[in-house]
Design an enzyme around this catalytic site. Structure first.
Site, PDB file in Angstrom:
ATOM      1  N   LYS A  50     -11.967   2.798  -4.499  1.00  0.00           N
ATOM      2  CA  LYS A  50     -12.955   1.792  -4.939  1.00  0.00           C
ATOM      3  C   LYS A  50     -13.537   1.007  -3.760  1.00  0.00           C
ATOM      4  CE  LYS A  50     -12.227   3.653  -8.139  1.00  0.00           C
ATOM      5  NZ  LYS A  50     -11.233   4.635  -8.592  1.00  0.00           N
ATOM      6  N   VAL A 177     -12.755  12.836 -12.887  1.00  0.00           N
ATOM      7  CA  VAL A 177     -13.116  11.474 -12.467  1.00  0.00           C
ATOM      8  C   VAL A 177     -12.955  11.311 -10.950  1.00  0.00           C
ATOM      9  CG1 VAL A 177     -12.523   9.041 -12.701  1.00  0.00           C
ATOM     10  CG2 VAL A 177     -12.517  10.520 -14.720  1.00  0.00           C
ATOM     11  N   GLY A 256      -6.466  17.502  -9.926  1.00  0.00           N
ATOM     12  CA  GLY A 256      -5.425  17.001 -10.811  1.00  0.00           C
ATOM     13  C   GLY A 256      -4.164  16.580 -10.081  1.00  0.00           C
ATOM     14  N   ARG A 257      -3.220  16.051 -10.845  1.00  0.00           N
ATOM     15  CA  ARG A 257      -1.977  15.535 -10.276  1.00  0.00           C
ATOM     16  C   ARG A 257      -0.791  16.048 -11.083  1.00  0.00           C
ATOM     17  NH1 ARG A 257      -2.717  11.655  -6.569  1.00  0.00           N
ATOM     18  NH2 ARG A 257      -0.738  10.594  -6.937  1.00  0.00           N
ATOM     19  N   ASP A 294       2.613   7.695 -14.575  1.00  0.00           N
ATOM     20  CA  ASP A 294       2.148   9.077 -14.432  1.00  0.00           C
ATOM     21  C   ASP A 294       3.225  10.110 -14.754  1.00  0.00           C
ATOM     22  OD1 ASP A 294      -0.279   8.074 -13.692  1.00  0.00           O
ATOM     23  OD2 ASP A 294      -0.325   8.972 -11.693  1.00  0.00           O
ATOM     24  N   ALA A 302      -3.578   3.310 -13.656  1.00  0.00           N
ATOM     25  CA  ALA A 302      -2.727   2.248 -13.143  1.00  0.00           C
ATOM     26  C   ALA A 302      -2.425   1.197 -14.215  1.00  0.00           C
ATOM     27  CB  ALA A 302      -3.408   1.592 -11.949  1.00  0.00           C
ATOM     28  N   HIS A 424     -27.948 -15.716 -21.315  1.00  0.00           N
ATOM     29  CA  HIS A 424     -29.180 -15.000 -20.992  1.00  0.00           C
ATOM     30  C   HIS A 424     -29.690 -15.481 -19.641  1.00  0.00           C
ATOM     31  CE1 HIS A 424     -33.112 -13.167 -21.474  1.00  0.00           C
ATOM     32  NE2 HIS A 424     -33.653 -14.326 -21.096  1.00  0.00           N
TER      33      HIS A 424
HETATM   34  C1  LIG Z   1      -8.096   8.930  -5.767  1.00  0.00           C
HETATM   35  C2  LIG Z   1      -7.508   8.269  -6.982  1.00  0.00           C
HETATM   36  C3  LIG Z   1      -8.193   7.251  -7.601  1.00  0.00           C
HETATM   37  C4  LIG Z   1      -7.653   6.612  -8.700  1.00  0.00           C
HETATM   38  N1  LIG Z   1      -8.362   5.606  -9.272  1.00  0.00           N
HETATM   39  C5  LIG Z   1      -7.850   4.937 -10.314  1.00  0.00           C
HETATM   40  C6  LIG Z   1      -8.535   3.831 -10.868  1.00  0.00           C
HETATM   41  O1  LIG Z   1      -9.614   3.462 -10.406  1.00  0.00           O
HETATM   42  N2  LIG Z   1      -7.963   3.171 -11.901  1.00  0.00           N
HETATM   43  C7  LIG Z   1      -6.772   3.563 -12.431  1.00  0.00           C
HETATM   44  O2  LIG Z   1      -6.314   2.925 -13.371  1.00  0.00           O
HETATM   45  N3  LIG Z   1      -6.089   4.607 -11.931  1.00  0.00           N
HETATM   46  C8  LIG Z   1      -6.603   5.304 -10.880  1.00  0.00           C
HETATM   47  N4  LIG Z   1      -5.889   6.332 -10.330  1.00  0.00           N
HETATM   48  C9  LIG Z   1      -4.599   6.725 -10.944  1.00  0.00           C
HETATM   49  C10 LIG Z   1      -3.489   5.759 -10.516  1.00  0.00           C
HETATM   50  O3  LIG Z   1      -3.418   5.720  -9.111  1.00  0.00           O
HETATM   51  C11 LIG Z   1      -2.167   6.212 -11.111  1.00  0.00           C
HETATM   52  O4  LIG Z   1      -2.309   6.403 -12.495  1.00  0.00           O
HETATM   53  C12 LIG Z   1      -1.099   5.167 -10.862  1.00  0.00           C
HETATM   54  O5  LIG Z   1      -0.898   4.969  -9.486  1.00  0.00           O
HETATM   55  C13 LIG Z   1       0.222   5.581 -11.519  1.00  0.00           C
HETATM   56  O6  LIG Z   1       1.160   4.577 -11.297  1.00  0.00           O
HETATM   57  P1  LIG Z   1       2.723   4.878 -11.286  1.00  0.00           P
HETATM   58  O7  LIG Z   1       3.385   3.559 -11.044  1.00  0.00           O
HETATM   59  O8  LIG Z   1       3.092   5.668 -12.465  1.00  0.00           O
HETATM   60  O9  LIG Z   1       2.971   5.843 -10.041  1.00  0.00           O
HETATM   61  P2  LIG Z   1       2.582   5.795  -8.493  1.00  0.00           P
HETATM   62  O10 LIG Z   1       1.486   4.871  -8.225  1.00  0.00           O
HETATM   63  O11 LIG Z   1       2.426   7.229  -8.104  1.00  0.00           O
HETATM   64  O12 LIG Z   1       3.883   5.188  -7.809  1.00  0.00           O
HETATM   65  C14 LIG Z   1       5.087   5.870  -7.815  1.00  0.00           C
HETATM   66  C15 LIG Z   1       5.936   5.366  -6.668  1.00  0.00           C
HETATM   67  O13 LIG Z   1       7.247   5.930  -6.781  1.00  0.00           O
HETATM   68  C16 LIG Z   1       7.735   6.239  -5.478  1.00  0.00           C
HETATM   69  N5  LIG Z   1       8.811   7.236  -5.612  1.00  0.00           N
HETATM   70  C17 LIG Z   1       8.705   8.499  -6.103  1.00  0.00           C
HETATM   71  N6  LIG Z   1       9.919   9.072  -6.125  1.00  0.00           N
HETATM   72  C18 LIG Z   1      10.798   8.176  -5.634  1.00  0.00           C
HETATM   73  C19 LIG Z   1      12.199   8.195  -5.395  1.00  0.00           C
HETATM   74  N7  LIG Z   1      12.950   9.254  -5.706  1.00  0.00           N
HETATM   75  N8  LIG Z   1      12.767   7.097  -4.866  1.00  0.00           N
HETATM   76  C20 LIG Z   1      12.029   5.990  -4.544  1.00  0.00           C
HETATM   77  N9  LIG Z   1      10.702   5.927  -4.764  1.00  0.00           N
HETATM   78  C21 LIG Z   1      10.093   6.999  -5.289  1.00  0.00           C
HETATM   79  C22 LIG Z   1       6.496   6.768  -4.766  1.00  0.00           C
HETATM   80  O14 LIG Z   1       6.640   6.684  -3.365  1.00  0.00           O
HETATM   81  C23 LIG Z   1       5.413   5.824  -5.310  1.00  0.00           C
HETATM   82  O15 LIG Z   1       5.257   4.690  -4.468  1.00  0.00           O
HETATM   83  C24 LIG Z   1      -6.389   7.002  -9.203  1.00  0.00           C
HETATM   84  C25 LIG Z   1      -5.675   8.021  -8.573  1.00  0.00           C
HETATM   85  C26 LIG Z   1      -6.219   8.646  -7.473  1.00  0.00           C
HETATM   86  C27 LIG Z   1      -5.426   9.714  -6.783  1.00  0.00           C
END
Ligand SMILES: Cc1cc2nc3c(=O)[nH]c(=O)nc-3n(C[C@H](O)[C@H](O)[C@H](O)COP(=O)(O)OP(=O)(O)OC[C@H]3O[C@@H](n4cnc5c(N)ncnc54)[C@H](O)[C@@H]3O)c2cc1C
Length: 445
Positions: A50, A177, A256-257, A294, A302, A424
């Site tokens: 962003k 996206v 994708g992820r 995720d 997020a 407005h």
């Molecule tokens: C380019 C891009 C743009 C995006 N834009 C948006 C957006 O605009 N708005 C939006 O809502 N979403 C967006 N997303 C999606 C969003 O980033 C994810 O949905 C979100 O980060 C998921 O959050 P999470 O906490 O599940 O996992 P993550 O953010 O992936 O965090 C997981 C954490 O767990 C840690 N971890 C993993 N395994 C271990 C372990 N065994 N021990 C210790 N730590 C560990 C990792 O290091 C990481 O820091 C975007 C994604 C990408 C790639």
């Protein structure tokens, strides 16, 4: 061995938010992170993407200004400074998260966590345990196993945001996206983009009526979009497809992820495909182990991860929280114009409904701003006016949608929006007029 009430593995928007919420509710909390705080979102996802998009929006605004008579000399892009600005903002946000963690007396463990079935967590030389564990380990980019890929050099979103120079050319594989946002973030800065998307159209999960507007804008930005083909093979800097052979200087996969499920390898958890299976309370098949973000089904966003983190903590504390309503989770595409949606698309509605759509062309503020591409669309239940879904396409759509969402979440209907007095001139007042149009009473129509 230290014992905690709740241990959270992963400090992305799911994990760190869950940790703070639990600590604010008096729980003794451990948070474990192997990499940077903030997870994918802050470091290689929402935030850097962003920030790049803000730069490209500004360039487009300057170009618009030139066509209005606010004449500027050639716009020069100092890419290293833009990237430095990105790094500074991210660092500031990460420092803030660290402060919240410290201020809330959360014990932060730095390192890779492993977990046994009896809830023993190991991080480096330390072992801890907790009454309940929340897995929030997120996801990583997925690159399909194309033939010849080993001969190609490519970026994923994990590596792309470290770019030092503005690429003269970039080929993006994907059409979702992230792929489309990446194209919008670089094309206005001068990068020649080719997007190779093997399916029929871009943004297939988004509002169908928004897609032509985005395709049109891509054309204006000089983005070459190739759709509807099969990949054959990758060979050095060429990509062979059933539609032709494409060469590239730089290549980015936005295909994708996949969830980071390695943490579950010693646990006998149930899976749903690649995702960890959870019930409506985000409980895995092991009752004291929860999974969010995720790692589980639902939107990979997020704010969805954060909402799940808060839900899981409230459920663990016995607060009987209201279930998360997927229809209230907004989905945003930060293109220009933006697309912001919640609830059902027309094709998903199973009850008699009314679709009301008003283009932004007649909105005074949109005209002033030179941003008339877009519309407000409401899908309401016939009779009651209950809001089943909404989509705003336009500059600032991701902020505007919140007004409709707030009305819906507080039990409001199309009538509530129609009766609301909007300031407005604003683009948001188009929401009020669209709601009036549900009853055939729009003023500006
Ligand atoms: C380019 C891009 C743009 C995006 N834009 C948006 C957006 O605009 N708005 C939006 O809502 N979403 C967006 N997303 C999606 C969003 O980033 C994810 O949905 C979100 O980060 C998921 O959050 P999470 O906490 O599940 O996992 P993550 O953010 O992936 O965090 C997981 C954490 O767990 C840690 N971890 C993993 N395994 C271990 C372990 N065994 N021990 C210790 N730590 C560990 C990792 O290091 C990481 O820091 C975007 C994604 C990408 C790639």
């Amino acid at each position: 061995m230290e014992k905690f009430d709740i241990a959270i593995i992963g400090a992305g928007p799911g994990g760190y938010v869950a940790a703070i919420h639990a600590a604010k509710n008096g729980k003794k909390v451990a948070l474990i992170e192997r990499d940077k705080l903030g997870g994918a979102c802050y470091n290689v996802g929402c935030i850097p993407s962003k920030i790049l998009l803000e730069h490209s929006k500004l360039v487009q605004a300057i170009n618009r200004g030139n066509s209005w008579g606010i004449e500027t000399d050639n716009v020069k892009i100092n890419f290293p400074r833009l990237m430095q600005r990105k790094d500074t903002i991210i660092q500031e946000l990460l420092t803030n998260i660290e402060h919240y963690i410290i201020n809330n007396h959360i014990t932060l463990y730095r390192g890779e966590a492993t977990l046994t079935k009896d809830l023993l967590i190991t991080v480096g030389n330390e072992t801890l345990t907790a009454s309940d564990i929340i897995l929030a380990t997120g996801s990583k980019p997925y690159v399909p196993p194309f033939e010849g890929l080993e001969s190609a050099t490519y970026f994923t979103t994990d590596t792309f945001f470290n770019l030092k120079e503005l690429p003269a050319q970039l080929t993006i594989i994907g059409g979702g996206v992230i792929a489309v946002e990446m194209a919008f973030s670089l094309a206005p800065l001068g990068t020649k983009i080719t997007m190779l998307n093997h399916s029929e159209d871009i943004l297939q999960t988004e509002e169908p009526e928004a897609r032509p507007l985005i395709r049109e804008k891509m054309k204006k930005l000089g983005i070459e979009l190739i759709t509807d083909f099969q990949f054959e093979k990758f060979e050095g800097h060429t990509i062979h497809t059933t539609k032709g052979i494409y060469t590239y200087e730089n290549l980015l996969f936005a295909t994708g992820r996949r969830p980071n499920t390695e943490i579950a390898q010693h646990l006998e958890l149930t899976f749903e495909g690649r995702l960890i299976a959870v019930n409506e309370h985000l409980q895995t098949s092991q009752p004291h182990i929860y999974a969010i973000g995720d790692l589980v089904g639902g939107y990979q966003l997020a704010h969805s991860a954060s909402a799940e983190g808060i839900y899981a903590v409230d459920y663990i504390m016995g607060n009987q929280p209201a279930l998360i309503d997927q229809a209230s989770i907004p989905r945003c595409v930060y293109t220009h114009p933006e697309i912001a949606t919640f609830g059902l698309l027309e094709e998903q509605v199973k009850v008699p409904y009314t679709m009301t759509k008003m283009p932004l062309q007649t909105n005074p503020k949109a005209l002033m701003e030179g941003n008339t591409e877009g519309f407000v669309k409401l899908i309401t239940k016939e009779g009651s006016g209950q809001i089943l879904g909404a989509c705003v396409v336009g500059d600032g759509a991701t902020e505007m949608l919140n007004a409709i969402l707030a009305a819906k979440n507080s039990g409001g209907t199309a009538l509530s929006l129609a009766q609301m007095i909007f300031p407005h001139p604003t683009v948001s007042e188009h929401i009020g007029d669209t709601a009036k149009a549900v009853f055939g009473k729009a003023i500006h129509q």
